[in-house]
Design a protein around this motif. Sequence first.
Motif, PDB file in Angstrom:
ATOM      1  N   SER A 197      12.951   0.586  -6.633  1.00 49.56           N
ATOM      2  CA  SER A 197      12.414   0.771  -7.911  1.00 49.56           C
ATOM      3  C   SER A 197      11.582  -0.382  -8.405  1.00 49.56           C
ATOM      4  CB  SER A 197      13.845   0.701  -8.822  1.00 49.56           C
ATOM      5  OG  SER A 197      14.578   1.601  -8.743  1.00 49.56           O
ATOM      6  N   ALA A 198      10.685  -0.152  -9.483  1.00 48.81           N
ATOM      7  CA  ALA A 198       9.758  -1.242  -9.778  1.00 48.81           C
ATOM      8  C   ALA A 198       9.295  -0.657 -11.311  1.00 48.81           C
ATOM      9  CB  ALA A 198       8.370  -1.026  -9.032  1.00 48.81           C
ATOM     10  N   THR A 199       8.923  -1.856 -11.970  1.00 49.49           N
ATOM     11  CA  THR A 199       8.623  -1.757 -13.697  1.00 49.49           C
ATOM     12  C   THR A 199       7.103  -1.723 -13.718  1.00 49.49           C
ATOM     13  OG1 THR A 199      10.522  -2.892 -14.087  1.00 49.49           O
ATOM     14  CG2 THR A 199       8.582  -2.647 -15.832  1.00 49.49           C
ATOM     15  N   ILE A 200       6.361  -0.610 -14.103  1.00 47.61           N
ATOM     16  CA  ILE A 200       5.186  -0.445 -14.504  1.00 47.61           C
ATOM     17  C   ILE A 200       4.667  -1.577 -15.295  1.00 47.61           C
ATOM     18  CG2 ILE A 200       3.032   0.932 -15.461  1.00 47.61           C
ATOM     19  CD1 ILE A 200       4.272   2.029 -12.707  1.00 47.61           C
ATOM     20  N   LYS A 201       3.612  -2.792 -14.766  1.00 48.96           N
ATOM     21  CA  LYS A 201       3.097  -3.585 -15.725  1.00 48.96           C
ATOM     22  C   LYS A 201       1.863  -3.325 -16.261  1.00 48.96           C
ATOM     23  CE  LYS A 201       2.021  -8.706 -15.085  1.00 48.96           C
ATOM     24  NZ  LYS A 201       2.030  -9.566 -14.181  1.00 48.96           N
ATOM     25  N   VAL A 208       9.740   3.060 -12.285  1.00 43.82           N
ATOM     26  CA  VAL A 208       9.461   4.009 -11.187  1.00 43.82           C
ATOM     27  C   VAL A 208      10.231   3.842  -9.846  1.00 43.82           C
ATOM     28  CG1 VAL A 208       7.210   4.730 -12.412  1.00 43.82           C
ATOM     29  CG2 VAL A 208       7.526   2.592 -10.564  1.00 43.82           C
ATOM     30  N   LEU A 209      10.203   4.780  -8.887  1.00 44.99           N
ATOM     31  CA  LEU A 209      10.516   4.868  -7.610  1.00 44.99           C
ATOM     32  C   LEU A 209       9.613   4.511  -6.683  1.00 44.99           C
ATOM     33  CD1 LEU A 209      13.519   5.218  -6.155  1.00 44.99           C
ATOM     34  CD2 LEU A 209      13.056   7.543  -5.841  1.00 44.99           C
ATOM     35  N   CYS A 210       9.289   3.784  -5.801  1.00 43.37           N
ATOM     36  CA  CYS A 210       8.368   3.495  -4.794  1.00 43.37           C
ATOM     37  C   CYS A 210       8.900   3.771  -3.428  1.00 43.37           C
ATOM     38  CB  CYS A 210       7.715   2.344  -5.255  1.00 43.37           C
ATOM     39  SG  CYS A 210       6.760   1.980  -6.834  1.00 43.37           S
ATOM     40  N   ALA A 225       8.249   8.941  -8.002  1.00 45.01           N
ATOM     41  CA  ALA A 225       9.032   9.513  -9.401  1.00 45.01           C
ATOM     42  C   ALA A 225       9.074   8.558 -10.395  1.00 45.01           C
ATOM     43  CB  ALA A 225      10.271   9.998  -9.149  1.00 45.01           C
ATOM     44  N   THR A 226       9.381   8.720 -11.688  1.00 41.87           N
ATOM     45  CA  THR A 226       9.554   7.906 -12.848  1.00 41.87           C
ATOM     46  C   THR A 226      11.172   8.275 -13.080  1.00 41.87           C
ATOM     47  OG1 THR A 226       9.065   9.488 -14.518  1.00 41.87           O
ATOM     48  CG2 THR A 226       7.250   8.008 -13.636  1.00 41.87           C
ATOM     49  N   PHE A 227      11.833   7.187 -13.519  1.00 44.74           N
ATOM     50  CA  PHE A 227      13.278   7.561 -13.843  1.00 44.74           C
ATOM     51  C   PHE A 227      13.432   8.457 -15.186  1.00 44.74           C
ATOM     52  CE2 PHE A 227      14.120   4.145 -10.616  1.00 44.74           C
ATOM     53  CZ  PHE A 227      14.789   4.727 -10.078  1.00 44.74           C
ATOM     54  N   ALA A 228      12.375   8.050 -16.038  1.00 38.68           N
ATOM     55  CA  ALA A 228      12.362   9.005 -17.331  1.00 38.68           C
ATOM     56  C   ALA A 228      12.407  10.170 -16.846  1.00 38.68           C
ATOM     57  CB  ALA A 228      11.145   8.582 -18.095  1.00 38.68           C
TER      58      ALA A 228
END
Length: 97
Positions: free
Chosen positions: A4-8, A50-52, A79-82
């Motif tokens: 998982s990662a956060t979009i900056k 997001v899933l990377c 994918a995005t978790f939303a």
Amino acid sequence: MIYSATIKQAGETTGEWVVTPLYTRVDGLPAPDIIALAANGIEPVAGDIVLCAESINPFDHSSVRSFDNNGGSNPVIIATFAELFTTLCDIVIKGKV
């Protein structure tokens, strides 16, 4: 490796995003920001989780330690978790169970 990662923020090129991976490296430091490519027209916004998916093999195929020396290609946002949560919540079963 899948993580998982956060979009900056959006990257300089269309379809690129700067992401902050949500894992800690073996040396105890947080993973550095990295440029990720978006798959299938995914357009996340800053703050999205997001899933990377990412290759951990360097281009010369030498051995690597995935959590502190990634030599592979750019991660791909798959994918995005939303989006995943919305899909799960949209399932409606009609009729008698």
